[in-house]
Write a protein that holds these residues in place. Structure first.
Motif, PDB file in Angstrom:
ATOM      1  N   ASP A  23       0.857  -1.173   0.000  1.00  0.00           N
ATOM      2  CA  ASP A  23       0.000   0.000   0.000  1.00  0.00           C
ATOM      3  C   ASP A  23       0.895   1.224   0.000  1.00  0.00           C
ATOM      4  N   VAL A  24       0.444   2.283  -0.628  1.00  0.00           N
ATOM      5  CA  VAL A  24       1.156   3.544  -0.554  1.00  0.00           C
ATOM      6  C   VAL A  24       0.989   4.077   0.861  1.00  0.00           C
ATOM      7  N   PRO A  25       2.082   4.478   1.522  1.00  0.00           N
ATOM      8  CA  PRO A  25       1.966   5.004   2.889  1.00  0.00           C
ATOM      9  C   PRO A  25       0.959   6.154   2.968  1.00  0.00           C
ATOM     10  N   GLY A  26       0.060   6.089   3.938  1.00  0.00           N
ATOM     11  CA  GLY A  26      -0.932   7.126   4.144  1.00  0.00           C
ATOM     12  C   GLY A  26      -2.138   7.057   3.230  1.00  0.00           C
ATOM     13  N   SER A  27      -2.233   6.001   2.447  1.00  0.00           N
ATOM     14  CA  SER A  27      -3.358   5.912   1.503  1.00  0.00           C
ATOM     15  C   SER A  27      -4.573   5.254   2.145  1.00  0.00           C
ATOM     16  N   ASN A  28      -5.731   5.562   1.583  1.00  0.00           N
ATOM     17  CA  ASN A  28      -6.968   4.885   1.963  1.00  0.00           C
ATOM     18  C   ASN A  28      -7.325   3.805   0.959  1.00  0.00           C
ATOM     19  N   GLY A  29      -6.592   3.733  -0.119  1.00  0.00           N
ATOM     20  CA  GLY A  29      -6.822   2.740  -1.152  1.00  0.00           C
ATOM     21  C   GLY A  29      -5.761   2.863  -2.226  1.00  0.00           C
ATOM     22  N   THR A  30      -5.098   1.775  -2.555  1.00  0.00           N
ATOM     23  CA  THR A  30      -4.039   1.769  -3.547  1.00  0.00           C
ATOM     24  C   THR A  30      -4.486   0.961  -4.753  1.00  0.00           C
ATOM     25  N   SER A  31      -4.326   1.534  -5.956  1.00  0.00           N
ATOM     26  CA  SER A  31      -4.723   0.869  -7.197  1.00  0.00           C
ATOM     27  C   SER A  31      -3.539   0.765  -8.147  1.00  0.00           C
ATOM     28  N   PRO A  32      -2.797  -0.361  -8.097  1.00  0.00           N
ATOM     29  CA  PRO A  32      -1.731  -0.559  -9.076  1.00  0.00           C
ATOM     30  C   PRO A  32      -2.378  -0.749 -10.447  1.00  0.00           C
ATOM     31  N   LEU A  33      -1.909  -0.017 -11.450  1.00  0.00           N
ATOM     32  CA  LEU A  33      -2.577  -0.036 -12.746  1.00  0.00           C
ATOM     33  C   LEU A  33      -1.711  -0.565 -13.885  1.00  0.00           C
ATOM     34  N   VAL A  34      -0.408  -0.304 -13.848  1.00  0.00           N
ATOM     35  CA  VAL A  34       0.468  -0.709 -14.953  1.00  0.00           C
ATOM     36  C   VAL A  34       1.806  -1.195 -14.401  1.00  0.00           C
ATOM     37  N   ILE A  35       2.446  -2.095 -15.136  1.00  0.00           N
ATOM     38  CA  ILE A  35       3.744  -2.649 -14.736  1.00  0.00           C
ATOM     39  C   ILE A  35       4.591  -2.829 -15.988  1.00  0.00           C
ATOM     40  N   ASN A  36       5.903  -2.647 -15.855  1.00  0.00           N
ATOM     41  CA  ASN A  36       6.791  -2.915 -16.987  1.00  0.00           C
ATOM     42  C   ASN A  36       7.625  -4.165 -16.705  1.00  0.00           C
ATOM     43  N   ALA A  37       8.436  -4.564 -17.665  1.00  0.00           N
ATOM     44  CA  ALA A  37       9.219  -5.803 -17.549  1.00  0.00           C
ATOM     45  C   ALA A  37      10.239  -5.742 -16.410  1.00  0.00           C
ATOM     46  N   SER A  38      10.631  -4.533 -15.995  1.00  0.00           N
ATOM     47  CA  SER A  38      11.583  -4.385 -14.884  1.00  0.00           C
ATOM     48  C   SER A  38      10.925  -4.543 -13.522  1.00  0.00           C
TER      49      SER A  38
END
Length: 101
Positions: A16-31
């Motif tokens: 989770d992102v520190p201090g967040s109420n909700g984290t939405s990972p949306l995209v990722i690369n090969a690294s």
């Protein structure tokens, strides 16, 4: 059934992102860099970039409107859009943190 070699090297990581109420990972690369958005205690949307080592960089679009990510390339440049009062703006966030609209 054994996992294929392509999947054997990957693992799930919860964060989770520190201090967040909700984290939405949306995209990722090969690294393994992950970009997405999160909401704060006032329900405002912000962006983040998570490095493979777990380091998280939080960022806002110019003027701090709501933000969403649509892609991340091998260099770590993030594409997306931000929106405020009836306007939607596409952007590229460069690796130095600067925005091009």
């Amino acid at each position: 059934m054994a996992a294929s070699p392509a999947f054997a090297a990957h693992k799930l990581v919860s964060f989770d992102v520190p201090g967040s109420n909700g984290t939405s990972p949306l995209v990722i690369n090969a690294s393994g860099q992950i970009a997405g958005s999160y909401s704060d205690s006032t329900s405002r949307s912000h962006g983040f970039l998570r490095q493979p080592d777990g380091t998280i960089t939080q960022f806002d679009a110019p003027g701090n409107p709501a933000i969403s990510m649509t892609g991340i390339n091998a260099s770590g440049q993030i594409t997306g859009y931000y929106y405020g009062s009836a306007i939607v703006v596409g952007f590229i966030r460069n690796t130095d943190g600067s925005f091009v609209t």
